[in-house]
Design a protein around this motif. Structure first.
Motif, mmCIF file in Angstrom:
data_model
loop_
_atom_site.group_PDB
_atom_site.id
_atom_site.type_symbol
_atom_site.label_atom_id
_atom_site.label_comp_id
_atom_site.label_asym_id
_atom_site.label_seq_id
_atom_site.Cartn_x
_atom_site.Cartn_y
_atom_site.Cartn_z
ATOM 1 N N THR A 30 0.854 -3.837 12.949
ATOM 2 C CA THR A 30 1.810 -2.624 12.790
ATOM 3 C C THR A 30 1.858 -1.470 13.944
ATOM 4 N N ASP A 31 0.846 -1.854 14.905
ATOM 5 C CA ASP A 31 0.968 -1.131 16.057
ATOM 6 C C ASP A 31 1.872 -1.293 16.942
ATOM 7 N N SER A 32 2.534 -2.507 16.820
ATOM 8 C CA SER A 32 3.747 -2.846 17.494
ATOM 9 C C SER A 32 5.031 -2.652 16.908
ATOM 10 N N LYS A 76 -6.540 7.289 4.991
ATOM 11 C CA LYS A 76 -6.653 6.347 6.049
ATOM 12 C C LYS A 76 -6.163 5.144 5.888
ATOM 13 N N GLU A 77 -5.055 4.774 5.301
ATOM 14 C CA GLU A 77 -4.135 3.543 5.278
ATOM 15 C C GLU A 77 -2.840 3.846 5.728
ATOM 16 N N CYS A 116 3.197 -5.194 0.463
ATOM 17 C CA CYS A 116 2.349 -3.984 0.018
ATOM 18 C C CYS A 116 1.786 -4.253 -1.140
ATOM 19 N N ARG A 117 0.586 -3.572 -1.227
ATOM 20 C CA ARG A 117 -0.151 -3.626 -2.493
ATOM 21 C C ARG A 117 -0.090 -2.328 -2.897
ATOM 22 N N LYS A 118 -0.022 -2.395 -4.447
ATOM 23 C CA LYS A 118 0.089 -0.889 -4.709
ATOM 24 C C LYS A 118 -1.433 -0.205 -4.960
ATOM 25 N N LEU A 119 -1.356 1.154 -4.492
ATOM 26 C CA LEU A 119 -2.518 2.142 -4.678
ATOM 27 C C LEU A 119 -2.561 3.075 -5.776
ATOM 28 N N VAL A 126 2.176 2.475 -1.707
ATOM 29 C CA VAL A 126 1.748 1.050 -1.495
ATOM 30 C C VAL A 126 1.011 1.005 0.103
ATOM 31 N N LYS A 127 0.024 0.077 -0.037
ATOM 32 C CA LYS A 127 -0.492 -0.036 1.113
ATOM 33 C C LYS A 127 0.156 -0.987 1.911
ATOM 34 N N VAL A 128 0.610 -0.972 3.256
ATOM 35 C CA VAL A 128 1.304 -2.197 4.033
ATOM 36 C C VAL A 128 0.015 -2.997 4.241
ATOM 37 N N GLU A 129 0.028 -4.168 3.910
ATOM 38 C CA GLU A 129 -0.890 -5.045 3.902
ATOM 39 C C GLU A 129 -0.798 -5.914 5.416
ATOM 40 N N THR A 130 0.565 -6.442 5.518
ATOM 41 C CA THR A 130 0.962 -7.254 6.640
ATOM 42 C C THR A 130 2.248 -6.824 6.794
#
Length: 167
Positions: free
Chosen positions: A8-10, A49-50, A125-128, A158-162
Motif C-alpha cells: 500500500t505504501d507504493s 490504525k488500519e 477488503c475485509r469488513k470491520l 473495510v480494511k484494505v488487506e491486499t
C-alpha cells in the motif's frame, strides 16, 4: 491477465478522481455466485490504525445481499478506460441478467475473491464495521437532497488487506 500484489505504501494517484469520476466496482461472492455494482461514492484513509475504505450501498441494490453475507469485498478500479461498461454495470441489475457478460468483462479472483481481468487495480477488503446512514444524524441537512426517496445507504468500513495491480 494476471495481477501482482503491491504494498500500500507504493500507491499513488488521486482517490477523489478515481472514485468520483472514474468509478469503481464493488464485488462480493455469496454461495459461489458473484455480483458487482458500480460505485462513485466512497473514500479511503486510515481509521483504527488500519488502512481502510468506506463503501456505500443502498439496501435495494442486489449487491447489498452479497456484501451483507460475505466477510470480504473487492474494489476494482479501471483507470477510466471502461466508463461505458461501468455505467452499464451501475444501471442494470444482476437479478435480471448476467450484466458482466453483457459488457464482456471476465471474472477472475485474487486471494480467492472476485474481480475482473480488465481491472487495473484491485483492493481486497475485509469488513470491520457497518451502519445505516440516518436522517437524524445529518448536520448539514442540504445533503438530504441526495435522498429524495429516503433510501439511505449502508456504510461499510473495510480494511484494505491486499492491493493488486495488473501485470
Amino acid at each position: 491477465m494476471s495481477f501482482k500484489k503491491i504494498d500500500t505504501d507504493s500507491l499513488s494517484g488521486n482517490v477523489f478522481r478515481e472514485i468520483g469520476e472514474e468509478w469503481m466496482l464493488v464485488s462480493a461472492e455469496r454461495n459461489g455466485v458473484v455480483n458487482t455494482m458500480t460505485a462513485s461514492w466512497g473514500g479511503m484513509g486510515v481509521l483504527w490504525k488500519e488502512n481502510v475504505a468506506f463503501v456505500f450501498i443502498r439496501p435495494q441494490r442486489y449487491t447489498y445481499e452479497f456484501t451483507e453475507n460475505s466477510e470480504y469485498m473487492t474494489l476494482s478500479f479501471f483507470g477510466g478506460e471502461y466508463k461505458k461498461e461501468l455505467s452499464y454495470l451501475g444501471t442494470h441489475s444482476g437479478r435480471d441478467e448476467d450484466k458482466v457478460a453483457a459488457v464482456n468483462f471476465h471474472h477472475t479472483k485474487v486471494d480467492g475473491h472476485p474481480t475482473f481481468e480488465e481491472a487495473e487495480r484491485v483492493f481486497v477488503c475485509r469488513k470491520l464495521y457497518s451502519d445505516m446512514i440516518k436522517e437524524e444524524c445529518f448536520i448539514d441537512t442540504s445533503m438530504l437532497s441526495c435522498y429524495e426517496k429516503k433510501d439511505y445507504h449502508r456504510v461499510y468500513v473495510v480494511k484494505v488487506e491486499t492491493v493488486y495491480t495488473k501485470e
